[in-house]
Structures are given as structure tokens and as C-alpha cells.
Design an enzyme around this catalytic site. Structure first.
Site, PDB file in Angstrom:
ATOM      1  N   ASP A 195      17.536   6.238  37.209  1.00 45.95           N
ATOM      2  CA  ASP A 195      17.922   7.518  36.632  1.00 45.95           C
ATOM      3  C   ASP A 195      17.152   8.627  37.336  1.00 45.95           C
ATOM      4  O   ASP A 195      15.979   8.452  37.683  1.00 45.95           O
ATOM      5  CB  ASP A 195      17.546   7.506  35.141  1.00 45.95           C
ATOM      6  CG  ASP A 195      18.541   8.279  34.303  1.00 45.95           C
ATOM      7  OD1 ASP A 195      19.221   9.140  34.870  1.00 45.95           O
ATOM      8  OD2 ASP A 195      18.613   8.023  33.092  1.00 45.95           O
ATOM      9  N   ASN A 203      19.739  20.781  36.042  1.00 42.98           N
ATOM     10  CA  ASN A 203      21.057  21.389  35.968  1.00 42.98           C
ATOM     11  C   ASN A 203      20.977  22.776  35.330  1.00 42.98           C
ATOM     12  O   ASN A 203      21.641  23.720  35.789  1.00 42.98           O
ATOM     13  CB  ASN A 203      21.998  20.488  35.165  1.00 42.98           C
ATOM     14  CG  ASN A 203      23.429  20.986  35.172  1.00 42.98           C
ATOM     15  OD1 ASN A 203      24.094  21.018  36.197  1.00 42.98           O
ATOM     16  ND2 ASN A 203      23.909  21.389  33.994  1.00 42.98           N
ATOM     17  N   ASP A 212      25.165  18.949  41.753  1.00 42.00           N
ATOM     18  CA  ASP A 212      26.049  18.045  42.498  1.00 42.00           C
ATOM     19  C   ASP A 212      25.427  17.691  43.849  1.00 42.00           C
ATOM     20  O   ASP A 212      25.471  16.532  44.290  1.00 42.00           O
ATOM     21  CB  ASP A 212      27.420  18.690  42.707  1.00 42.00           C
ATOM     22  CG  ASP A 212      28.234  18.764  41.418  1.00 42.00           C
ATOM     23  OD1 ASP A 212      27.839  18.112  40.437  1.00 42.00           O
ATOM     24  OD2 ASP A 212      29.257  19.474  41.414  1.00 42.00           O
ATOM     25  N   GLU A 239      23.714  10.972  35.807  1.00 41.88           N
ATOM     26  CA  GLU A 239      22.675  10.919  36.838  1.00 41.88           C
ATOM     27  C   GLU A 239      22.116   9.519  37.017  1.00 41.88           C
ATOM     28  O   GLU A 239      21.057   9.334  37.619  1.00 41.88           O
ATOM     29  CB  GLU A 239      21.529  11.881  36.490  1.00 41.88           C
ATOM     30  CG  GLU A 239      20.734  11.527  35.260  1.00 41.88           C
ATOM     31  CD  GLU A 239      21.313  12.067  33.955  1.00 41.88           C
ATOM     32  OE1 GLU A 239      20.552  12.194  32.988  1.00 41.88           O
ATOM     33  OE2 GLU A 239      22.532  12.371  33.913  1.00 41.88           O
TER      34      GLU A 239
END
Length: 336
Positions: A195, A203, A212, A239
Site C-alpha cells: 500500500d 491526494n 495518478d 493505492e
């Protein structure tokens, strides 16, 4: 240019008579042969253009029935219809002509109406067969194109739209295949679940586009850390990534996981909103299925072990590798 008809008869008078009758009926493209040898020479050169063969039964050397039989064994010309020309009304001879592959027959002396009718009937049948073959060819081509399209769609449906790597669906299929292979060959199968640490704050700070790009950069790092064709890096969701490593020992997968962790950290992707590090980091959980392991006996238990190890890595401060120590059948909290 019209229909091309081949007349085969050793008797020049019969050939000329047939030619005259056919031209009178509107067939202008007539070629003629006086022997079996000449027939095969013509068919070798012009066979694909010939629409019909009028073949005399009685000829010196190889007779018409033998010629017909051999024509039907030649791939390029076997579908040309053959009408046998005979002065015999012997039923056994007629049976032999049809057995050799003839489509019909006409008898000498010629009845013009009958000759035209039989030729017309055979040519109409040929047209229908040609159309059917064309449709079959078109259908084969269409099916091939459809299969190619389906293959492309299948491939696309197995790839993550953002990173271009295998998605969860592809992961599920791949790990099932490798699980069966490992059982069959009695080899190890290792799994890494990982992860990106504190990705939501990333984000929120950098926005969707930059997030992204971060996913793509991490994916490339993971891909570059493994290099075997059987190794699979997949986007598991959000993620989270999963890495399937066939024929990889417990010690081996731990080393690979640590390499991944280190490679992501040293790539120095800025992450100012993380309380783990000022750069992007990852947490990883690993597990290995090996023969005699009573803890991991199914794909679900392998994923569960790696997932629990990942949870432990995140719960222990992140940016580290944790694993299920399957050799001792207990969970360990070692930091690599």
C-alpha cells in the site's frame, strides 16, 4: 469474358461440334484438349478460370473416368464441375462416372435442348456453390476479426485503465493458475500485498492528476524490481498493489519486498503531507505457500496472510515489510 468451358475429346469432329453448339448457345470462351495429358496441362495453367469441363468417357490411354477421378484429387481444380460425354447408355458406366465425381452426363448424338439444359443446371449449381464458399470465407474472416477483437477486449479488460498493468481480475486469474502449478510441481508461491502510505493526504494535497502520476511512478518501480515473465505486478485496488512471485522462497520474497520498499523511498517522490516521511513510501506484507505449510492451504489463506502482514506493517508505523513467519506457524512483527 464470360464462362470458360474446357472440352476434352480425342475426336476432333466431336470437339468442333460441341464448340459450335456451345457458341450458338452464347458460350464464346471455349478451350479444347485432345488427351488426358493436355487436359492437365491446361488445368495447371488456367484451372482456376475454368467454369466447366465437358469430358469424353472413351479416350485412348487414360479414359475420361480416370481423368475425372484425378481432377477431383487436385485441390485447386477439384470443384470444377465435370459433365461426362458418352455414347454409352450402360448403367454401370454411368455409375462409374458419378463415382469418379462427375456432376452430370450427356449422350451422343447430342440433343441441343438437353445439352443446354444440363450445362445450365450444372453452372447454376456451381454458382450457388461458389456463393456459399464465398460466404464461408467471409464468415471465417469475420470470425477471425471478431476473435482478434475479443482478444483485444479481453486483454483490455484485464488491464488497469490508469497504470496499464494487470488489474484485480487479471490478478485473480493469474494467482489461481500459479497456485495450481505450485501444487502440481510442489514448488513455492509467494505473494506481496503493498500500500502507498498516506495516499489520501497525498491526494488532498497534490490533487487527482498528481496522484495518478504518483501511482504510475510507483507501478514502474515495482515492475522494475521484478523481471521474470511469471512474476505479476497488479493494481489490487486504489493505492494497493499485489505482486505474485511463483517459485520464490520465503527468504526470497522478503528480500524482493525490501528492495521494493527501498526503491520507492529512494525515488524521492515528494509527500509533504505524510507523517511517515517527506517522500512517498510503501508498506508491504508478504506470505509464502510451501509444501507442508498447514497455515496456508488455499489462495484465500495466502492472500489473507499477506493482507494481515500488510496491516501489521501499517499498524507498526508504515514504510516497512512485515510477514507471516510460516516456518514457525506464528505471526512475527520483525522489521526487515
Amino acid at each position: 469474358m464470360g464462362r470458360k468451358i474446357l472440352i476434352v475429346d480425342d475426336c476432333i469432329d466431336s470437339r468442333m461440334l460441341l464448340e459450335r453448339l456451345l457458341k450458338k448457345a452464347g458460350f464464346a470462351n471455349i478451350i479444347m484438349a485432345d488427351s488426358a495429358e493436355r487436359t492437365f496441362e491446361i488445368l495447371h495453367i488456367e484451372g482456376k478460370e475454368v467454369d466447366l469441363i465437358l469430358l469424353d468417357v472413351i479416350m485412348p490411354g487414360m479414359d475420361g473416368i480416370e481423368v475425372c477421378g484425378q481432377i477431383k484429387e487436385i485441390e485447386d481444380v477439384k470443384d470444377i464441375p465435370v459433365i461426362m460425354v458418352t455414347g454409352l447408355s450402360n448403367v454401370k458406366v454411368l455409375e462409374q462416372t458419378f463415382k469418379a465425381g462427375a456432376s452430370d452426363y450427356v449422350t451422343k448424338p447430342f440433343n441441343t435442348v438437353e445439352l443446354h439444359a444440363r450445362i445450365g443446371s450444372v453452372l447454376r449449381l456451381k454458382d450457388e456453390m461458389d456463393k456459399r464458399k464465398q460466404r464461408e470465407t467471409e464468415l471465417v474472416v469475420a470470425n477471425e476479426k471478431l476473435q482478434e477483437l475479443n482478444d483485444v477486449l479481453e486483454q483490455l479488460s484485464s488491464l488497469d485503465g490508469l497504470t496499464g498493468i494487470p488489474n484485480r481480475r487479471r490478478f485473480d486469474n493469474h494467482i489461481e493458475t500459479e497456485w495450481k502449478r505450485a501444487l502440481r510441481n510442489q514448488t513455492n508461491l509467494s505473494l506481496i500485498m503493498l500500500d502507498i502510505d498516506k495516499f489520501k493526504p497525498y491526494n488532498d494535497t497534490y490533487g487527482h492528476l498528481e496522484s495518478d502520476e504518483c501511482l504510475k511512478k510507483v507501478e514502474k518501480i515495482l515492475q522494475n524490481t521484478v523481471n521474470r515473465a511469471t512474476d505479476l505486478v497488479a493494481r489490487y485496488g486504489g493505492e494497493e498493489f499485489a505482486v505474485v512471485l511463483p517459485e520464490t522462497s520465503f527468504e526470497g520474497v522478503v528480500k524482493i519486498a525490501e528492495m521494493m520498499r527501498r526503491n520507492v523511498e529512494i525515488s524521492q517522490i515528494p509527500h509533504t503531507s505524510s507523517n511517515v516521511s517527506d517522500v512517498v513510501t510503501i508498506s508491504l506484507g508478504v506470505a509464502t505457500m510451501f509444501q507442508g505449510n498447514e497455515q496456508i492451504t488455499s489462495i484465500d489463506s495466502l492472500i489473507d496472510c499477506a493482507d494481515k502482514a500488510l496491516y501489521e506493517a501499517k499498524n507498526s508505523g508504515r514504510n516497512q515489510v512485515k510477514y507471516m513467519d510460516s516456518h514457525k506457524q506464528r505471526k512475527c512483527n520483525h522489521e526487515i
